[in-house]
Design a protein around this motif. Structure first.
Motif: not given
Length: 171
Positions: A21-27, A80-88
């Motif tokens: 759900t977090c990834f979908q919101a960020l996408e 934690e998901v935001c850390h991964l997305v920031c890196h990407q």
């Protein structure tokens, strides 16, 4: 009976679904897709979770999750998901820098805190008592072993070098 470190499948699925759900919101917010991480429930110590940026992996603390399910899903997982997305998205940036803070606030509406405030008394390891001018200080087993190998620690308040009070292990 499973140990307190193991999670039942319902709890695992709930966390995995929250990651999705977090990834979908960020996408949606960033109008691009992101690769999904592997998820582990093997975090130890006082940290609630960790993001491994180059291997695209998330680790979560099973005991802290079990004891703080709602807050964990609401705060730790997006953190934690935001850390991964920031890196990407941005590459190498400060872990809790402006890019990460903006995602936490704008996408999830969360106060971008670097640390959690969960009770860690169940998961804290053995400590060793040290002394400085301003009073006693507890060091973890890892730091105590470093002292034994020659590392010197200073008190953050008074600046004195910490000296061991006794060889007794406190809990």
């Amino acid at each position: 009976m499973p140990s307190s470190r193991h999670l039942d499948s319902q709890l695992q699925q709930a966390l995995e679904q929250r990651v999705e759900t977090c990834f979908q919101a960020l996408e949606t917010a960033l109008e691009r897709s992101f690769s999904r991480p592997s998820i582990e429930f093997s975090q130890r110590g006082k940290a609630a979770g960790s993001a491994y940026l180059t291997s695209n992996r998330l680790r979560f603390h099973p005991v802290l999750y079990k004891d703080n399910q709602q807050a964990f899903l609401q705060e730790v997982v997006p953190h934690e998901v935001c850390h991964l997305v920031c890196h990407q998205v941005y590459g190498k940036v400060r872990p809790h820098g402006p890019e990460w803070r903006a995602l936490m606030a704008q996408v999830f509406g969360l106060n971008p805190k670097a640390t959690h405030s969960f009770d860690v008394s169940k998961v804290i390891g053995k400590t060793f008592e040290y002394q400085c001018t301003c009073g006693p200080v507890s060091l973890t087993l890892r730091r105590h072993n470093k002292v034994l190998s020659g590392v010197r620690y200073q008190c953050r308040r008074c600046g004195d070098v910490l000296t061991q009070i006794s060889a007794q292990i406190a809990r």
